[in-house]
Scaffold this motif. Structure first.
Motif, PDB file in Angstrom:
ATOM      1  N   ARG A   1       0.864  -1.183   0.000  1.00  0.00           N
ATOM      2  CA  ARG A   1       0.000   0.000   0.000  1.00  0.00           C
ATOM      3  C   ARG A   1       0.897   1.229   0.000  1.00  0.00           C
ATOM      4  O   ARG A   1       1.633   1.478   0.951  1.00  0.00           O
ATOM      5  N   THR A   2       0.849   1.981  -1.075  1.00  0.00           N
ATOM      6  CA  THR A   2       1.793   3.078  -1.267  1.00  0.00           C
ATOM      7  C   THR A   2       1.157   4.441  -1.047  1.00  0.00           C
ATOM      8  O   THR A   2      -0.029   4.653  -1.297  1.00  0.00           O
ATOM      9  N   GLY A   3       1.986   5.358  -0.599  1.00  0.00           N
ATOM     10  CA  GLY A   3       1.664   6.776  -0.616  1.00  0.00           C
ATOM     11  C   GLY A   3       2.678   7.456  -1.520  1.00  0.00           C
ATOM     12  O   GLY A   3       3.824   6.993  -1.624  1.00  0.00           O
ATOM     13  N   PHE A   4       2.272   8.502  -2.188  1.00  0.00           N
ATOM     14  CA  PHE A   4       3.174   9.192  -3.127  1.00  0.00           C
ATOM     15  C   PHE A   4       2.912  10.688  -3.030  1.00  0.00           C
ATOM     16  O   PHE A   4       1.782  11.142  -3.201  1.00  0.00           O
ATOM     17  N   TYR A   5       3.968  11.438  -2.724  1.00  0.00           N
ATOM     18  CA  TYR A   5       3.876  12.901  -2.634  1.00  0.00           C
ATOM     19  C   TYR A   5       4.783  13.507  -3.682  1.00  0.00           C
ATOM     20  O   TYR A   5       5.988  13.231  -3.708  1.00  0.00           O
ATOM     21  N   SER A   6       4.225  14.303  -4.583  1.00  0.00           N
ATOM     22  CA  SER A   6       5.003  14.892  -5.672  1.00  0.00           C
ATOM     23  C   SER A   6       4.597  16.339  -5.883  1.00  0.00           C
ATOM     24  O   SER A   6       3.597  16.811  -5.336  1.00  0.00           O
ATOM     25  N   SER A   7       5.353  17.036  -6.697  1.00  0.00           N
ATOM     26  CA  SER A   7       5.041  18.424  -7.040  1.00  0.00           C
ATOM     27  C   SER A   7       5.748  18.789  -8.344  1.00  0.00           C
ATOM     28  O   SER A   7       6.750  18.166  -8.696  1.00  0.00           O
ATOM     29  N   PRO A   8       5.247  19.802  -9.076  1.00  0.00           N
ATOM     30  CA  PRO A   8       3.974  20.470  -8.811  1.00  0.00           C
ATOM     31  C   PRO A   8       2.836  19.645  -9.389  1.00  0.00           C
ATOM     32  O   PRO A   8       3.074  18.602 -10.008  1.00  0.00           O
ATOM     33  N   HIS A   9       1.601  20.086  -9.195  1.00  0.00           N
ATOM     34  CA  HIS A   9       0.488  19.409  -9.848  1.00  0.00           C
ATOM     35  C   HIS A   9       0.259  20.043 -11.220  1.00  0.00           C
ATOM     36  O   HIS A   9       0.714  21.156 -11.484  1.00  0.00           O
ATOM     37  N   LEU A  10      -0.432  19.327 -12.078  1.00  0.00           N
ATOM     38  CA  LEU A  10      -0.677  19.809 -13.430  1.00  0.00           C
ATOM     39  C   LEU A  10      -2.062  20.431 -13.580  1.00  0.00           C
ATOM     40  O   LEU A  10      -2.213  21.502 -14.148  1.00  0.00           O
ATOM     41  N   VAL A  11      -3.082  19.733 -13.081  1.00  0.00           N
ATOM     42  CA  VAL A  11      -4.456  20.213 -13.229  1.00  0.00           C
ATOM     43  C   VAL A  11      -5.107  20.470 -11.877  1.00  0.00           C
ATOM     44  O   VAL A  11      -5.702  21.521 -11.645  1.00  0.00           O
ATOM     45  N   ALA A  12      -4.988  19.514 -10.953  1.00  0.00           N
ATOM     46  CA  ALA A  12      -5.622  19.640  -9.637  1.00  0.00           C
ATOM     47  C   ALA A  12      -4.603  19.363  -8.543  1.00  0.00           C
ATOM     48  O   ALA A  12      -3.772  18.468  -8.671  1.00  0.00           O
ATOM     49  N   VAL A  13      -4.692  20.119  -7.461  1.00  0.00           N
ATOM     50  CA  VAL A  13      -3.737  19.980  -6.365  1.00  0.00           C
ATOM     51  C   VAL A  13      -3.779  18.578  -5.768  1.00  0.00           C
ATOM     52  O   VAL A  13      -2.786  18.094  -5.205  1.00  0.00           O
ATOM     53  N   ARG A  14      -4.902  17.891  -5.916  1.00  0.00           N
ATOM     54  CA  ARG A  14      -5.033  16.540  -5.362  1.00  0.00           C
ATOM     55  C   ARG A  14      -4.050  15.554  -5.979  1.00  0.00           C
ATOM     56  O   ARG A  14      -3.783  14.500  -5.397  1.00  0.00           O
ATOM     57  N   GLU A  15      -3.525  15.891  -7.160  1.00  0.00           N
ATOM     58  CA  GLU A  15      -2.534  15.015  -7.802  1.00  0.00           C
ATOM     59  C   GLU A  15      -1.301  14.815  -6.932  1.00  0.00           C
ATOM     60  O   GLU A  15      -0.608  13.794  -7.033  1.00  0.00           O
ATOM     61  N   ARG A  16      -1.003  15.784  -6.081  1.00  0.00           N
ATOM     62  CA  ARG A  16       0.250  15.755  -5.319  1.00  0.00           C
ATOM     63  C   ARG A  16       0.268  14.659  -4.263  1.00  0.00           C
ATOM     64  O   ARG A  16       1.351  14.223  -3.852  1.00  0.00           O
ATOM     65  N   ILE A  17      -0.888  14.264  -3.775  1.00  0.00           N
ATOM     66  CA  ILE A  17      -0.961  13.261  -2.707  1.00  0.00           C
ATOM     67  C   ILE A  17      -1.753  12.074  -3.227  1.00  0.00           C
ATOM     68  O   ILE A  17      -2.957  12.181  -3.473  1.00  0.00           O
ATOM     69  N   GLN A  18      -1.074  10.951  -3.398  1.00  0.00           N
ATOM     70  CA  GLN A  18      -1.717   9.769  -3.964  1.00  0.00           C
ATOM     71  C   GLN A  18      -1.656   8.601  -2.993  1.00  0.00           C
ATOM     72  O   GLN A  18      -0.694   8.449  -2.232  1.00  0.00           O
ATOM     73  N   LEU A  19      -2.688   7.786  -3.041  1.00  0.00           N
ATOM     74  CA  LEU A  19      -2.744   6.543  -2.275  1.00  0.00           C
ATOM     75  C   LEU A  19      -2.940   5.394  -3.254  1.00  0.00           C
ATOM     76  O   LEU A  19      -3.878   5.418  -4.067  1.00  0.00           O
ATOM     77  N   SER A  20      -2.053   4.431  -3.187  1.00  0.00           N
ATOM     78  CA  SER A  20      -2.123   3.263  -4.064  1.00  0.00           C
ATOM     79  C   SER A  20      -2.268   3.652  -5.530  1.00  0.00           C
ATOM     80  O   SER A  20      -3.064   3.066  -6.278  1.00  0.00           O
ATOM     81  N   GLY A  21      -1.522   4.664  -5.949  1.00  0.00           N
ATOM     82  CA  GLY A  21      -1.475   5.051  -7.351  1.00  0.00           C
ATOM     83  C   GLY A  21      -2.621   5.921  -7.816  1.00  0.00           C
ATOM     84  O   GLY A  21      -2.719   6.227  -9.008  1.00  0.00           O
ATOM     85  N   THR A  22      -3.484   6.347  -6.903  1.00  0.00           N
ATOM     86  CA  THR A  22      -4.637   7.175  -7.266  1.00  0.00           C
ATOM     87  C   THR A  22      -4.642   8.439  -6.433  1.00  0.00           C
ATOM     88  O   THR A  22      -4.488   8.377  -5.208  1.00  0.00           O
ATOM     89  N   MET A  23      -4.826   9.588  -7.101  1.00  0.00           N
ATOM     90  CA  MET A  23      -4.862  10.831  -6.330  1.00  0.00           C
ATOM     91  C   MET A  23      -6.102  10.843  -5.435  1.00  0.00           C
ATOM     92  O   MET A  23      -7.108  10.191  -5.718  1.00  0.00           O
ATOM     93  N   LEU A  24      -6.020  11.586  -4.352  1.00  0.00           N
ATOM     94  CA  LEU A  24      -7.133  11.671  -3.419  1.00  0.00           C
ATOM     95  C   LEU A  24      -8.395  12.146  -4.130  1.00  0.00           C
ATOM     96  O   LEU A  24      -8.336  13.022  -4.996  1.00  0.00           O
ATOM     97  N   SER A  25      -9.530  11.569  -3.758  1.00  0.00           N
ATOM     98  CA  SER A  25     -10.801  12.063  -4.280  1.00  0.00           C
ATOM     99  C   SER A  25     -11.061  13.438  -3.684  1.00  0.00           C
ATOM    100  O   SER A  25     -10.418  13.848  -2.703  1.00  0.00           O
ATOM    101  N   GLU A  26     -11.997  14.153  -4.256  1.00  0.00           N
ATOM    102  CA  GLU A  26     -12.327  15.481  -3.719  1.00  0.00           C
ATOM    103  C   GLU A  26     -12.782  15.369  -2.265  1.00  0.00           C
ATOM    104  O   GLU A  26     -12.437  16.206  -1.424  1.00  0.00           O
ATOM    105  N   ARG A  27     -13.565  14.345  -1.963  1.00  0.00           N
ATOM    106  CA  ARG A  27     -14.048  14.174  -0.592  1.00  0.00           C
ATOM    107  C   ARG A  27     -12.894  13.844   0.358  1.00  0.00           C
ATOM    108  O   ARG A  27     -12.793  14.413   1.447  1.00  0.00           O
ATOM    109  N   GLN A  28     -12.029  12.906  -0.048  1.00  0.00           N
ATOM    110  CA  GLN A  28     -10.875  12.561   0.787  1.00  0.00           C
ATOM    111  C   GLN A  28     -10.010  13.788   1.045  1.00  0.00           C
ATOM    112  O   GLN A  28      -9.597  14.046   2.182  1.00  0.00           O
TER     113      GLN A  28
END
Length: 446
Positions: free
Chosen positions: A46-73
């Motif tokens: 189970r992976t977490g991934f923190y990157s920068s910058p984002h391209l379209v949405a800031v949620r791209e920067r914080i990912q869980l298991s290869g998927t960026m956080l949903s808007e609700r998360q």
């Protein structure tokens, strides 16, 4: 950063429990981190991934298991962290700035979501980067080094190497790629002083694939270099976890010391060259938007790469030219910050373009006019910068049959070519430009 984390309920001892792969470098640290994450996820972690910058949405920067956080998360984690910081201010304005806040948020998310491993990409530099608040890091990686952010990190390669080497920690295993001699000397000196073993990832041709197939989504030497480093980082972490779990000692420091001593006795144990199917699949499935990305529509082929250093632009130009022989070519360019535009444009000169657009790196012009942070003065400055970039190009243009335009936004450039067919468009010079383009042509980053 320790203060900010503490105010959100994360003590340093709690942060020490987060298993981190920390990645710094000038070029390729994002794609290296992404490939590392993809490999480990394929191995069942189970992976977490923190990157920068984002391209379209800031949620791209914080990912869980290869998927960026949903808007609700994102909203739930955001408000929990923000409210904790806001309610514990020692004085008015005692709040972290943008990147510092997102870093605090990312570490909170990874701890709350109980990830097995967090792959953390450094923002700028290393030694004083906000991500470097972590103290106990088992694995660190340093990608190819070059001159960038010179106003912050230093004007020479050794100075920049020293800043990047700041992520090395005692008892960690450090990996890098082949570097210029003066940069490599600094990395080895820092590693010896800490101390921690420093291993150079092998050439990609050295690998043996379990299925006999050597396939990467992008056929470039630079990408293969990044892939090799990602392989070593992922497998070093898996070895670290296995040794930690298998070792009968209960003291984590003693376990780490044992690993380092073994590594120093036999440096070859730090390298993996025969790759299992999960690793191969992780490499093949990895997609990193905005970096050597191709989007093909019915009439237009878009080539997007956020190259913003001399070396990266040289690779980008070669990639674009080799994949578009015989097609009409269009260049959309923008550069941000204090980068030397003349150096960035030089590798692009060998390509013959039908049209060139120098643009402000935003999706739509009305955004510039309506947002408070884009005053009319700032707008004029941005246009002036685009005009200056255009003049630099014109000064060494070999012929006058290329149409050159300065535009207020990316959508204006796209509108100018919407009736064209059979053309290839290179968008490069800034990840902000690439992000603006993707928000129009591929907003969900499919």
């Amino acid at each position: 950063m320790e203060n900010y984390l503490s105010r959100t309920g994360v003590s340093m001892s709690m942060l020490d429990q987060l298993s981190v792969i920390h990645v710094a470098g000038t070029k390729g640290k994002g794609s290296t981190s992404a490939m590392c994450e993809s490999i480990l996820r394929r191995h069942g972690f189970r992976t977490g991934f923190y990157s920068s910058p984002h391209l379209v949405a800031v949620r791209e920067r914080i990912q869980l298991s290869g998927t960026m956080l949903s808007e609700r998360q994102f909203a739930e984690h955001f408000h929990r962290v923000y409210d904790s910081l806001y309610s514990t201010q020692a004085y008015n304005g005692d709040m972290p700035k943008y990147f510092a806040f997102l870093t605090v948020l990312a570490y909170n998310v990874f701890l709350k979501e109980k990830v097995d491993v967090a792959i953390v990409e450094v923002g700028i530099g290393g030694s004083v980067d906000y991500t470097n608040v972590v103290r106990k890091v088992p694995i660190v990686g340093i990608t190819s080094l070059g001159l960038d952010h010179t106003s912050i990190l230093g004007t020479t390669l050794p100075e920049i190497a020293a800043a990047k080497a700041g992520i090395m920690k005692p008892r960690c295993a450090a990996y890098t790629v082949q570097q210029p001699p003066d940069a490599m000397k600094v990395l080895r000196t820092v590693a010896a002083e800490i101390p921690c073993p420093l291993t150079v990832a092998p050439d990609f041709n050295a690998y043996k694939f379990s299925n006999g197939i050597k396939v990467l989504p992008i056929d470039l030497e630079a990408y293969r270099t990044n892939a090799s480093l990602a392989i070593q980082l992922a497998h070093a972490w898996m070895r670290h976890i296995k040794r930690s779990n298998d070792n009968t000692m209960t003291n984590g420091n003693e376990v780490s010391n044992g690993i380092i001593e073994k590594a120093n006795r036999d440096n070859e144990c730090n390298i993996v060259t025969t790759l299992p199917p999960e690793t191969v699949q992780g490499l093949k499935e990895c997609r990193w938007p905005g970096r050597f990305q191709v989007i093909k529509t019915e009439n237009v082929h878009f080539y997007l790469d956020g190259a913003h250093t001399k070396e990266s632009m040289e690779i980008c130009a070669k990639w674009f030219e080799e994949n578009n022989r015989g097609r009409d070519k269009v260049l959309v360019f923008s550069a941000t910050g204090d980068r030397d535009v003349e150096i960035l444009l030089r590798p692009l000169r060998s390509i013959k373009y039908k049209k060139i657009f120098f643009v402000i790196p935003t999706a739509h012009a009305d955004v510039n006019k309506n947002q408070d942070n884009y005053s009319s003065v700032e707008q004029k400055d941005l246009i002036a910068k685009c005009n200056n970039n255009a003049n630099i190009w014109k000064n060494y243009q070999n012929s006058d049959d290329t149409k050159i335009d300065v535009l207020e936004c990316v959508s204006d450039a796209l509108c100018s070519i919407k009736d064209e067919s059979g053309i290839s468009v290179l968008m490069t010079g800034s990840l902000h430009l690439v992000g603006a383009a993707l928000s129009i042509i591929n907003p969900k980053l499919h």
